[in-house]
Design an enzyme around this catalytic site. Structure first.
Site, short mmCIF file in Angstrom:
data_model
loop_
_atom_site.label_atom_id
_atom_site.label_comp_id
_atom_site.label_asym_id
_atom_site.label_seq_id
_atom_site.Cartn_x
_atom_site.Cartn_y
_atom_site.Cartn_z
N TYR A 1 0.91 -1.19 0.03
CA TYR A 1 -0.10 0.12 -0.03
C TYR A 1 1.07 1.26 0.02
CZ TYR A 1 -3.05 3.68 1.56
OH TYR A 1 -3.71 4.88 1.78
N GLU B 1 -3.30 7.80 -3.98
CA GLU B 1 -3.01 6.03 -3.43
C GLU B 1 -3.01 5.19 -4.43
OE1 GLU B 1 -5.91 5.18 0.16
OE2 GLU B 1 -6.78 3.90 -1.46
#
Length: 380
Positions: free
Chosen positions: A101, A189
């Site tokens: 992530y 993101e």
């Protein structure tokens, strides 16, 4: 402005971030053609402004044309958390070895950019933060200095990513930071950020929020076409108003985002519920005010309207003229409460005086005006 996954990937690609080859389509036949173009196997992915697409059945693996036809037919029209799927993203499937992530956003309290990196990707970062907060490595970046390769390398080590992909991860993070800053993002993101079976670091997803205030620096017309707004928000957008629909009964008009937020807070404080956030900015002339009143008046849930104006550069008498002119242009059904303060406020209130009635009231303070607006909303 929230982008769909494929739009975020298109943005990332312009900054050299490796993404899967794919096509955006709106039909089953288009999905089949896209799959042939990018090569099997493919992923068929719903494009909506909502998370949890996989759990809702909006992301499917397709090894061949029959599977593409089946999945595309099932996903088009699929409702995912209130968002109906109209667009599919067909991309070449990736062989995944590891999932990470990575993201950048703004930490307003620290007045710095915040980067988050974790070896636990593929799940919601909120879940990781609750269950294993130590798994998230954070870095705060001074906007003046930016992110250096040395900082990025230390960050990767702190996140305990696979040492074999350190160089690739550092390169990816530097590119993502550049996309975040130069692309004027509020959020950039990648989840998951994958390592392929060939050891390549690759963006498998993209979640991007753009800063609307920076639109003048970019060509975001195509992004605007896919924005989802309710009827109230669409009407406000067409009039150039900063509007967010809420679920209360007190319509709000204020000049300045900070004052509008404070107005919402005060309405809540005195027992009411705001129906919207609406910032008319520095312009409070008749046309702008009429547009704001029209948007709020068209909302059937609004039982009273609270106009909260603090004049700075905008003078009070000009605001009053704008309100009077707007009332001549728009047939308002809900009672209005006005609080007018700041530059030339007395002159403005004097102009409003002959027009005051049960349907149009003026109060000297924000608190008094909020109480009156809430009382009127509760009566209607």
């Amino acid at each position: 402005m929230d982008l769909l996954e494929y739009q975020g990937k298109q943005l990332f690609a312009t900054f050299g971030i490796p993404v899967s080859d794919g096509r955006a389509v709106d039909s089953v036949e288009g999905a089949l053609a896209a799959a042939e173009a990018v090569g099997y196997p493919v992923m068929v992915k719903a494009q909506v402004h909502a998370g949890g697409r996989g759990k809702a059945g909006g992301v499917k693996f397709a090894p061949d044309a029959a599977a593409v036809r089946e999945h595309a037919g099932n996903i088009l029209g699929l409702d995912i958390k209130g968002h109906v799927t109209r667009i599919l993203w067909i991309e070449h499937a990736s062989d995944i070895a590891e999932e990470y992530y990575a993201s950048f956003t703004l930490d307003r309290s620290a007045k710095k950019h915040l980067g988050m990196l974790s070896a636990e990707g593929g799940v919601e970062i909120e879940q990781v933060a609750v269950e294993n907060p130590d798994a998230i490595a954070k870095i705060w970046i001074d906007p003046v200095d930016g992110l250096t390769a040395e900082q990025a390398r230390e960050w990767v080590l702190a996140a305990k990513l696979n040492p074999d992909v350190t160089d690739g991860a550092v390169e990816m993070l530097l590119k993502l930071y550049t996309a975040y800053v130069e692309g004027d993002c509020d959020l950039a993101e990648i989840n998951p950020l994958i390592v392929t079976t060939e050891g390549k670091v690759h963006a498998l997803d993209a979640k991007v929020t753009l800063d609307n205030n920076a639109e003048f620096r970019h060509e975001w017309g195509d992004f605007e076409l896919t924005q989802v707004r309710d009827a109230r928000e669409e009407a406000a957008h067409e009039k150039g108003l900063q509007y967010v629909g809420l679920e209360g009964s007190v319509g709000i008009i204020a000049n300045g985002a900070g004052l509008a937020m404070s107005t919402l807070d005060v309405v809540n404080q005195v027992g009411g519920q705001p129906a919207n956030f609406l910032d008319i900015g520095g312009g409070a002339n008749a046309e702008v005010m009429a547009g704001a009143l029209q948007v709020i008046n068209d909302d059937p849930s609004v039982k009273s309207i609270f106009i909260n104006i603090f004049g700075g550069i905008t003078r009070g008498e000009e605001v009053a003229k704008g309100i009077i002119g707007a009332l001549e242009m728009v047939d308002i059904s809900a009672p209005i409460v006005i609080r007018l303060d700041g530059t030339n406020a007395e002159e403005g209130r004097a102009l409003l005086e002959p027009h005051l009635s049960e349907k149009l009231q003026s109060k000297p303070t924000m608190l008094e005006a909020a109480r009156t607006a809430v009382e009127l909303a509760q009566k209607n």
